[in-house]
Design a protein around this motif. Sequence first.
Motif, PDB file in Angstrom:
ATOM      1  N   HIS A 125      41.219  41.905  38.618  1.00  0.00           N
ATOM      2  CA  HIS A 125      39.897  41.578  38.079  1.00  0.00           C
ATOM      3  C   HIS A 125      39.049  40.812  39.097  1.00  0.00           C
ATOM      4  CE1 HIS A 125      37.209  40.952  34.583  1.00  0.00           C
ATOM      5  NE2 HIS A 125      36.911  39.814  35.178  1.00  0.00           N
ATOM      6  N   ILE A 126      39.711  40.057  39.986  1.00  0.00           N
ATOM      7  CA  ILE A 126      38.962  39.262  40.971  1.00  0.00           C
ATOM      8  C   ILE A 126      39.312  39.672  42.407  1.00  0.00           C
ATOM      9  CG2 ILE A 126      38.564  37.245  39.498  1.00  0.00           C
ATOM     10  CD1 ILE A 126      41.027  35.935  40.895  1.00  0.00           C
ATOM     11  N   ALA A 127      39.845  40.876  42.573  1.00  0.00           N
ATOM     12  CA  ALA A 127      40.293  41.322  43.901  1.00  0.00           C
ATOM     13  C   ALA A 127      39.161  41.281  44.924  1.00  0.00           C
ATOM     14  CB  ALA A 127      40.877  42.729  43.808  1.00  0.00           C
ATOM     15  N   ALA A 128      37.964  41.738  44.540  1.00  0.00           N
ATOM     16  CA  ALA A 128      36.834  41.769  45.484  1.00  0.00           C
ATOM     17  C   ALA A 128      36.436  40.363  45.900  1.00  0.00           C
ATOM     18  CB  ALA A 128      35.645  42.488  44.848  1.00  0.00           C
ATOM     19  N   GLN A 129      36.433  39.435  44.936  1.00  0.00           N
ATOM     20  CA  GLN A 129      36.055  38.053  45.241  1.00  0.00           C
ATOM     21  C   GLN A 129      37.101  37.381  46.143  1.00  0.00           C
ATOM     22  OE1 GLN A 129      35.936  39.437  42.253  1.00  0.00           O
ATOM     23  NE2 GLN A 129      33.813  39.226  41.550  1.00  0.00           N
ATOM     24  N   ASP A 188      45.269  32.687  53.259  1.00  0.00           N
ATOM     25  CA  ASP A 188      45.705  34.086  53.343  1.00  0.00           C
ATOM     26  C   ASP A 188      46.980  34.353  52.556  1.00  0.00           C
ATOM     27  OD1 ASP A 188      43.601  34.991  54.940  1.00  0.00           O
ATOM     28  OD2 ASP A 188      44.614  34.381  56.796  1.00  0.00           O
ATOM     29  N   GLU A 189      47.597  33.289  51.994  1.00  0.00           N
ATOM     30  CA  GLU A 189      48.832  33.479  51.218  1.00  0.00           C
ATOM     31  C   GLU A 189      48.529  34.319  49.977  1.00  0.00           C
ATOM     32  OE1 GLU A 189      51.326  29.594  50.998  1.00  0.00           O
ATOM     33  OE2 GLU A 189      49.225  28.977  51.184  1.00  0.00           O
ATOM     34  N   ILE A 190      49.213  35.441  49.849  1.00  0.00           N
ATOM     35  CA  ILE A 190      48.952  36.358  48.732  1.00  0.00           C
ATOM     36  C   ILE A 190      49.491  35.791  47.418  1.00  0.00           C
ATOM     37  CG2 ILE A 190      49.352  38.694  47.828  1.00  0.00           C
ATOM     38  CD1 ILE A 190      47.471  38.490  50.274  1.00  0.00           C
ATOM     39  N   ASP A 191      50.585  35.010  47.494  1.00  0.00           N
ATOM     40  CA  ASP A 191      51.212  34.519  46.262  1.00  0.00           C
ATOM     41  C   ASP A 191      50.637  33.174  45.804  1.00  0.00           C
ATOM     42  OD1 ASP A 191      52.231  33.110  48.389  1.00  0.00           O
ATOM     43  OD2 ASP A 191      54.301  33.087  47.664  1.00  0.00           O
ATOM     44  N   ARG A 192      49.608  32.661  46.520  1.00  0.00           N
ATOM     45  CA  ARG A 192      48.969  31.404  46.130  1.00  0.00           C
ATOM     46  C   ARG A 192      47.455  31.547  46.154  1.00  0.00           C
ATOM     47  NH1 ARG A 192      52.096  27.494  45.093  1.00  0.00           N
ATOM     48  NH2 ARG A 192      50.417  25.985  44.873  1.00  0.00           N
ATOM     49  N   LEU A 193      46.813  30.821  45.265  1.00  0.00           N
ATOM     50  CA  LEU A 193      45.355  30.722  45.274  1.00  0.00           C
ATOM     51  C   LEU A 193      45.049  29.306  45.744  1.00  0.00           C
ATOM     52  CD1 LEU A 193      44.648  32.430  41.827  1.00  0.00           C
ATOM     53  CD2 LEU A 193      44.433  33.458  44.105  1.00  0.00           C
ATOM     54  N   ALA A 194      44.707  29.161  47.016  1.00  0.00           N
ATOM     55  CA  ALA A 194      44.531  27.846  47.615  1.00  0.00           C
ATOM     56  C   ALA A 194      43.357  27.868  48.580  1.00  0.00           C
ATOM     57  CB  ALA A 194      45.807  27.427  48.357  1.00  0.00           C
ATOM     58  N   SER A 229      34.502  32.835  27.532  1.00  0.00           N
ATOM     59  CA  SER A 229      34.505  34.306  27.528  1.00  0.00           C
ATOM     60  C   SER A 229      35.348  34.844  28.677  1.00  0.00           C
ATOM     61  CB  SER A 229      33.075  34.838  27.651  1.00  0.00           C
ATOM     62  OG  SER A 229      32.568  34.566  28.947  1.00  0.00           O
ATOM     63  N   LEU A 230      35.704  36.119  28.593  1.00  0.00           N
ATOM     64  CA  LEU A 230      36.467  36.770  29.667  1.00  0.00           C
ATOM     65  C   LEU A 230      35.727  36.662  30.992  1.00  0.00           C
ATOM     66  CD1 LEU A 230      37.694  40.002  27.812  1.00  0.00           C
ATOM     67  CD2 LEU A 230      39.097  38.050  28.526  1.00  0.00           C
ATOM     68  N   GLN A 231      34.384  36.787  30.942  1.00  0.00           N
ATOM     69  CA  GLN A 231      33.576  36.731  32.166  1.00  0.00           C
ATOM     70  C   GLN A 231      33.602  35.330  32.782  1.00  0.00           C
ATOM     71  OE1 GLN A 231      32.491  38.052  29.234  1.00  0.00           O
ATOM     72  NE2 GLN A 231      32.723  40.199  29.878  1.00  0.00           N
ATOM     73  N   GLU A 232      33.720  34.316  31.952  1.00  0.00           N
ATOM     74  CA  GLU A 232      33.685  32.931  32.447  1.00  0.00           C
ATOM     75  C   GLU A 232      35.039  32.435  32.942  1.00  0.00           C
ATOM     76  OE1 GLU A 232      30.340  30.885  29.544  1.00  0.00           O
ATOM     77  OE2 GLU A 232      32.295  31.407  28.683  1.00  0.00           O
ATOM     78  N   ARG A 233      36.106  33.085  32.521  1.00  0.00           N
ATOM     79  CA  ARG A 233      37.448  32.556  32.803  1.00  0.00           C
ATOM     80  C   ARG A 233      37.787  32.445  34.288  1.00  0.00           C
ATOM     81  NH1 ARG A 233      41.194  35.198  27.956  1.00  0.00           N
ATOM     82  NH2 ARG A 233      39.732  34.665  26.255  1.00  0.00           N
ATOM     83  N   PRO A 234      37.445  33.435  35.137  1.00  0.00           N
ATOM     84  CA  PRO A 234      37.785  33.272  36.559  1.00  0.00           C
ATOM     85  C   PRO A 234      37.161  32.022  37.180  1.00  0.00           C
ATOM     86  CG  PRO A 234      37.274  35.562  36.104  1.00  0.00           C
ATOM     87  CD  PRO A 234      36.916  34.800  34.865  1.00  0.00           C
ATOM     88  N   PHE A 235      35.874  31.785  36.916  1.00  0.00           N
ATOM     89  CA  PHE A 235      35.217  30.600  37.478  1.00  0.00           C
ATOM     90  C   PHE A 235      35.814  29.319  36.905  1.00  0.00           C
ATOM     91  CE2 PHE A 235      31.874  27.318  37.292  1.00  0.00           C
ATOM     92  CZ  PHE A 235      31.646  27.161  38.655  1.00  0.00           C
ATOM     93  N   THR A 243      31.305  29.574  44.104  1.00  0.00           N
ATOM     94  CA  THR A 243      30.179  30.443  43.764  1.00  0.00           C
ATOM     95  C   THR A 243      30.597  31.914  43.744  1.00  0.00           C
ATOM     96  OG1 THR A 243      28.607  28.847  44.652  1.00  0.00           O
ATOM     97  CG2 THR A 243      27.830  31.100  44.429  1.00  0.00           C
ATOM     98  N   LEU A 244      31.559  32.265  44.596  1.00  0.00           N
ATOM     99  CA  LEU A 244      32.011  33.666  44.656  1.00  0.00           C
ATOM    100  C   LEU A 244      32.608  34.142  43.328  1.00  0.00           C
ATOM    101  CD1 LEU A 244      33.729  33.632  48.173  1.00  0.00           C
ATOM    102  CD2 LEU A 244      31.456  34.495  47.602  1.00  0.00           C
ATOM    103  N   PHE A 245      33.101  33.196  42.526  1.00  0.00           N
ATOM    104  CA  PHE A 245      33.776  33.573  41.285  1.00  0.00           C
ATOM    105  C   PHE A 245      32.872  33.414  40.042  1.00  0.00           C
ATOM    106  CE2 PHE A 245      36.984  32.355  44.346  1.00  0.00           C
ATOM    107  CZ  PHE A 245      37.874  33.439  44.271  1.00  0.00           C
ATOM    108  N   LEU A 246      31.618  33.073  40.262  1.00  0.00           N
ATOM    109  CA  LEU A 246      30.714  32.842  39.139  1.00  0.00           C
ATOM    110  C   LEU A 246      30.513  34.079  38.276  1.00  0.00           C
ATOM    111  CD1 LEU A 246      27.817  30.470  40.245  1.00  0.00           C
ATOM    112  CD2 LEU A 246      29.232  30.278  38.203  1.00  0.00           C
ATOM    113  N   GLU A 247      30.469  35.237  38.902  1.00  0.00           N
ATOM    114  CA  GLU A 247      30.200  36.459  38.132  1.00  0.00           C
ATOM    115  C   GLU A 247      31.315  37.463  38.331  1.00  0.00           C
ATOM    116  OE1 GLU A 247      26.331  37.867  39.159  1.00  0.00           O
ATOM    117  OE2 GLU A 247      25.337  35.996  38.566  1.00  0.00           O
ATOM    118  N   ALA A 248      32.561  36.979  38.256  1.00  0.00           N
ATOM    119  CA  ALA A 248      33.719  37.869  38.472  1.00  0.00           C
ATOM    120  C   ALA A 248      33.852  38.843  37.320  1.00  0.00           C
ATOM    121  CB  ALA A 248      34.978  37.015  38.588  1.00  0.00           C
TER     122      ALA A 248
END
Length: 380
Positions: free
Chosen positions: A339-343, A355-361, A305-311, A375-380
Amino acid sequence: MLSLPPLSLYIHIPWCVRKCPYCDFNSHAVSGEIPQQRYIDALMRDLEQELAGVQGREIETIFIGGGTPSLFDAAGIEQILSGIAERTPLSVNAEITMEANPGTFEQARFAGFRAAGVNRLSIGVQSFDSARLQQLGRIHNRQDAIHAASQARQIGFDNFNLDLMHGLPEQTPQAALADLQQAIDLQPTHLSWYQLTIEPNTEFFSKPPQLPEDEALWAIQEQGQALLQQHGYEQYEISAYSQAGYQSRHNLNYWQFGDYLGIGAGAHGKISWPAQNRITRRWKQRQPKAYMNALKPLSGEQDISLQERPFEFMMNALRLTQGVDATLFEQYTGLTLVHIAAQLQQARQQGLLSDEIDRLAPSPQGRLFLNDLLTLFLEA
């Protein structure tokens, strides 16, 4: 908008000589003769029912796992790979990996596997200590393991992985590091080096062995990583280390949230459908007999689902030391980073994400506390 990622193929061959006490994979001890031809026929039937998921792509990587795939003879492996090439577009540069045991019986087949089209071996050494191997239920010894790696290189496998575990029953840090040094001395291009964990539904779970204390495990991990780095092995994933240019392309596709077809008993797959904005997981009948008898071996299918995709995305991508390009999140989930800016902000504030904005690391701290980060992305 959801895009089509690269495509891989996983093939499961479920038989092994005997079930190891730590193993929770879908593997089954051989009883009598393996029904090789029946199983190959079932694999091809299974693949034909998966072809809609190809969607014009080439298969970039193939991984033949198990069980112990090297119990099949070279003619059987060649038949499987030829059958795939007849039914799907296969990249001329495809990485084709097969798991193999170091036992003398399997080693005798290495040259045949190479001729059949396998260009990368993953050899399940686990340890070079014969006493530890016996505790693990393995059927090879130290010399078998050393000889298997040497044989692989002599035969022409210039790209091979050694699978090695640490934190074994009664294993000291000195013994674990000696194991690792022996693996390094054999000069594999890739090392999968990971801690033994006790999983439910295994013999070790019902009869737990005496494992090293946490302090010893930490010393093994810390000193082992330094040893690997010293010898030119880069840690690019939690338990994966490679020489330059020899990362496992198949596993990278998993970790970068790529697509993969899964065929064989109990095999899983993940396929994206951009026109419907769907990502589905599919899995097959687990029992080999039921799988071979089924006209349609599909056991289940479920949308992510859309809700599950970030995690789901982060659970894979953040295993990688360098993470992934941030644009992959939008391409392979169909969601924007908004969609995940807060997380993301929270993860960076807690020092768990780079802190790299262009990478998720993950940050170094994030790699140590990966579960907290995910865990932060469980309920994105």
